[in-house]
Scaffold this motif. Structure first.
Motif, PDB file in Angstrom:
ATOM      1  N   ILE A  15      -9.376 -37.253 -34.113  1.00  0.00           N
ATOM      2  CA  ILE A  15      -9.603 -35.665 -33.843  1.00  0.00           C
ATOM      3  C   ILE A  15      -8.409 -34.965 -34.556  1.00  0.00           C
ATOM      4  N   ASN A  16      -8.932 -33.852 -35.038  1.00  0.00           N
ATOM      5  CA  ASN A  16      -7.969 -33.090 -35.798  1.00  0.00           C
ATOM      6  C   ASN A  16      -8.292 -31.502 -35.334  1.00  0.00           C
ATOM      7  N   PRO A  17      -7.229 -30.559 -35.508  1.00  0.00           N
ATOM      8  CA  PRO A  17      -7.557 -29.238 -35.188  1.00  0.00           C
ATOM      9  C   PRO A  17      -8.741 -28.965 -36.124  1.00  0.00           C
ATOM     10  N   GLY A  18      -9.700 -27.993 -35.533  1.00  0.00           N
ATOM     11  CA  GLY A  18     -10.655 -27.319 -36.336  1.00  0.00           C
ATOM     12  C   GLY A  18     -12.169 -28.195 -36.167  1.00  0.00           C
ATOM     13  N   ASP A  19     -11.957 -29.391 -35.303  1.00  0.00           N
ATOM     14  CA  ASP A  19     -13.261 -30.005 -35.075  1.00  0.00           C
ATOM     15  C   ASP A  19     -13.752 -29.451 -33.960  1.00  0.00           C
ATOM     16  N   ALA A  20     -15.058 -29.729 -34.090  1.00  0.00           N
ATOM     17  CA  ALA A  20     -16.188 -28.927 -32.893  1.00  0.00           C
ATOM     18  C   ALA A  20     -16.184 -29.757 -31.615  1.00  0.00           C
ATOM     19  N   LEU A  21     -16.526 -29.114 -30.679  1.00  0.00           N
ATOM     20  CA  LEU A  21     -16.750 -29.565 -29.347  1.00  0.00           C
ATOM     21  C   LEU A  21     -18.284 -29.213 -28.913  1.00  0.00           C
ATOM     22  N   ILE A  22     -18.834 -30.269 -28.772  1.00  0.00           N
ATOM     23  CA  ILE A  22     -20.368 -30.179 -28.339  1.00  0.00           C
ATOM     24  C   ILE A  22     -20.493 -30.368 -26.849  1.00  0.00           C
ATOM     25  N   GLY A  23     -20.913 -29.758 -26.119  1.00  0.00           N
ATOM     26  CA  GLY A  23     -21.166 -29.987 -24.671  1.00  0.00           C
ATOM     27  C   GLY A  23     -22.653 -30.313 -24.365  1.00  0.00           C
ATOM     28  N   LEU A  24     -22.924 -31.190 -23.135  1.00  0.00           N
ATOM     29  CA  LEU A  24     -24.301 -31.698 -23.029  1.00  0.00           C
ATOM     30  C   LEU A  24     -24.186 -31.113 -21.304  1.00  0.00           C
ATOM     31  N   PRO A  25     -25.161 -30.489 -21.086  1.00  0.00           N
ATOM     32  CA  PRO A  25     -25.570 -29.812 -19.870  1.00  0.00           C
ATOM     33  C   PRO A  25     -25.474 -30.925 -18.782  1.00  0.00           C
ATOM     34  N   SER A  26     -24.863 -30.275 -17.706  1.00  0.00           N
ATOM     35  CA  SER A  26     -24.818 -31.041 -16.239  1.00  0.00           C
ATOM     36  C   SER A  26     -25.993 -30.604 -15.457  1.00  0.00           C
ATOM     37  N   SER A  27     -25.979 -31.395 -14.443  1.00  0.00           N
ATOM     38  CA  SER A  27     -26.997 -31.031 -13.427  1.00  0.00           C
ATOM     39  C   SER A  27     -26.481 -30.312 -12.188  1.00  0.00           C
ATOM     40  N   GLY A  28     -25.303 -30.276 -11.967  1.00  0.00           N
ATOM     41  CA  GLY A  28     -24.597 -29.612 -10.751  1.00  0.00           C
ATOM     42  C   GLY A  28     -23.137 -30.159 -10.988  1.00  0.00           C
ATOM     43  N   ALA A  29     -22.940 -30.609  -9.641  1.00  0.00           N
ATOM     44  CA  ALA A  29     -21.291 -31.108  -9.409  1.00  0.00           C
ATOM     45  C   ALA A  29     -21.111 -32.171  -9.805  1.00  0.00           C
ATOM     46  N   ARG A  79      -1.203 -34.165 -29.234  1.00  0.00           N
ATOM     47  CA  ARG A  79      -1.390 -34.044 -30.696  1.00  0.00           C
ATOM     48  C   ARG A  79      -2.149 -32.657 -30.739  1.00  0.00           C
ATOM     49  N   VAL A  80      -3.226 -32.498 -30.001  1.00  0.00           N
ATOM     50  CA  VAL A  80      -3.937 -31.163 -30.237  1.00  0.00           C
ATOM     51  C   VAL A  80      -4.473 -30.570 -28.795  1.00  0.00           C
ATOM     52  N   GLY A  81      -5.171 -29.620 -28.985  1.00  0.00           N
ATOM     53  CA  GLY A  81      -5.483 -28.725 -27.567  1.00  0.00           C
ATOM     54  C   GLY A  81      -7.212 -28.599 -27.775  1.00  0.00           C
ATOM     55  N   TYR A  82      -7.585 -27.944 -26.748  1.00  0.00           N
ATOM     56  CA  TYR A  82      -8.929 -27.463 -26.763  1.00  0.00           C
ATOM     57  C   TYR A  82      -9.473 -26.192 -26.173  1.00  0.00           C
ATOM     58  N   SER A  83     -10.182 -25.405 -26.749  1.00  0.00           N
ATOM     59  CA  SER A  83     -10.593 -24.078 -26.523  1.00  0.00           C
ATOM     60  C   SER A  83     -12.004 -24.108 -26.435  1.00  0.00           C
ATOM     61  N   ILE A  84     -12.640 -23.653 -25.353  1.00  0.00           N
ATOM     62  CA  ILE A  84     -13.970 -23.541 -24.669  1.00  0.00           C
ATOM     63  C   ILE A  84     -14.436 -22.022 -25.213  1.00  0.00           C
ATOM     64  N   THR A 138     -13.567 -25.666 -29.732  1.00  0.00           N
ATOM     65  CA  THR A 138     -13.170 -26.011 -30.917  1.00  0.00           C
ATOM     66  C   THR A 138     -11.661 -26.697 -30.719  1.00  0.00           C
ATOM     67  N   VAL A 139     -11.467 -27.974 -31.356  1.00  0.00           N
ATOM     68  CA  VAL A 139     -10.100 -28.338 -31.159  1.00  0.00           C
ATOM     69  C   VAL A 139      -8.981 -27.515 -31.826  1.00  0.00           C
ATOM     70  N   THR A 140      -7.774 -27.300 -30.983  1.00  0.00           N
ATOM     71  CA  THR A 140      -6.856 -26.538 -31.847  1.00  0.00           C
ATOM     72  C   THR A 140      -5.637 -27.299 -32.013  1.00  0.00           C
ATOM     73  N   ASP A 141      -4.599 -26.515 -32.701  1.00  0.00           N
ATOM     74  CA  ASP A 141      -3.379 -27.225 -32.840  1.00  0.00           C
ATOM     75  C   ASP A 141      -2.200 -27.077 -31.674  1.00  0.00           C
ATOM     76  N   ASN A 142      -2.821 -26.542 -30.601  1.00  0.00           N
ATOM     77  CA  ASN A 142      -1.813 -26.222 -29.466  1.00  0.00           C
ATOM     78  C   ASN A 142      -1.961 -27.298 -28.563  1.00  0.00           C
ATOM     79  N   ALA A 143      -0.962 -28.203 -28.668  1.00  0.00           N
ATOM     80  CA  ALA A 143      -1.046 -29.656 -28.017  1.00  0.00           C
ATOM     81  C   ALA A 143      -1.032 -29.516 -26.678  1.00  0.00           C
ATOM     82  N   ASP A 144      -1.883 -30.356 -26.039  1.00  0.00           N
ATOM     83  CA  ASP A 144      -2.008 -30.436 -24.588  1.00  0.00           C
ATOM     84  C   ASP A 144      -2.432 -29.138 -24.012  1.00  0.00           C
TER      85      ASP A 144
END
Length: 274
Positions: free
Chosen positions: A97-111, A188-193, A255-261
């Motif tokens: 995983i590297n900063p700039g990579d994409a996050l793809i989400g799959l829908p949930s059905s609830g809790a 190493r990286v962080g995550y932004s929704i 997106t994956v960010t460079d803000n670790a954790d």
């Protein structure tokens, strides 16, 4: 609950790139109720079929001195152990995983079997109760909404892995919400929704009635996204097409960010401690 038991096992297994093949179940009950046992067994069968696995064996124990239901004597404890296979050099650990990579989400059905202590307190103990049909649920009872089976993502992820696309990380979003992403490439990286999937009505209702802060909601519940795949920016469209064929509504969520954790929810809210 049978489907949920399968789902919590196999959805974790696929996150390292392994193919689930079998699961053994263990059911401890306060009393041997044939109807309850049959319903749990039916759920396990449906879950196994959805996951494409076998259940070669299992165990039932009647333990009235250890298991207590609410109400008694209907208590039970269902658990399982699943196994999968993966070629060692194909294990997905998040190291690619590297900063700039994409996050793809799959829908949930609830809790999805998580956050139910908070859900029960808000919706049942201090709220309208299991039989209520709030307008937000579109005619569904609170009980039905809370019992929606967990989505099983195995076949979709296996299709993505078989496509030749480099899958750099997979995260099952369960208890802990978005903080589950930090299992991937820690330090190493962080995550932004940025563009979240729609929040299931029952989760929105919990937040509204319980006046739960937004950051806490994103730290406790999946908030509509049950699994995240990390791929390179160039592979987003192809990956979404494969995943959406199995789970309509799959989409890029962040997106994956460079803000670790650091994990950011919609609008830049900070989710969980760094």
């Amino acid at each position: 609950v049978g489907i949920d038991c399968i789902a919590m096992n196999v959805n974790d297994i696929i996150c390292v790139g392994a193919e689930p093949i079998a699961m053994l179940d263990y059911l401890a009950v306060e009393q041997a109720d044939p109807t309850a046992l049959a319903r749990i067994g039916e759920g396990l069968k449906v879950g196994a079929e959805q996951a494409g696995i076998e259940i070669p064996g299992g165990e039932v124990a009647v333990l009235p001195e250890l298991i207590r239901g609410h109400p008694s004597p209907h208590g039970f404890d269902l658990c399982g152990t699943a196994i999968g296979t993966v070629v060692p050099d194909k294990i997905i650990l998040g190291d690619a995983i590297n900063p700039g990579d994409a996050l793809i989400g799959l829908p949930s059905s609830g809790a999805h079997s998580n956050g139910y202590t908070l859900a029960r307190r808000v919706l049942v103990e201090d709220g309208p109760g299991l039989d209520a049909t709030p307008a937000e649920l579109g005619g569904e009872t609170i009980a039905d909404a809370l019992l929606a089976p967990t989505v099983i993502y195995v076949k979709a992820v296996l299709a993505l892995l078989a496509s030749g696309i480099e899958v750099r990380g997979l995260a099952h979003i369960t208890g802990g919400g978005l903080t589950n992403l930090r299992r991937l490439a820690p330090g190493r990286v962080g995550y932004s929704i940025e563009t979240p999937l729609p929040v299931p009505p029952v989760l929105a209702l919990i937040g509204e009635l319980g006046k739960v802060p937004e950051d806490e909601m994103w730290e406790v519940f999946n908030m509509g996204c049950g699994l995240v795949a990390v791929v390179a920016e160039a592979d987003v469209d192809a990956s979404v097409a494969i995943l959406a064929a199995h789970h309509p509504g799959a989409a890029r969520v962040g997106t994956v960010t460079d803000n670790a954790d650091q994990t950011l929810g919609p609008g830049g809210i900070v989710v969980g401690a760094s």
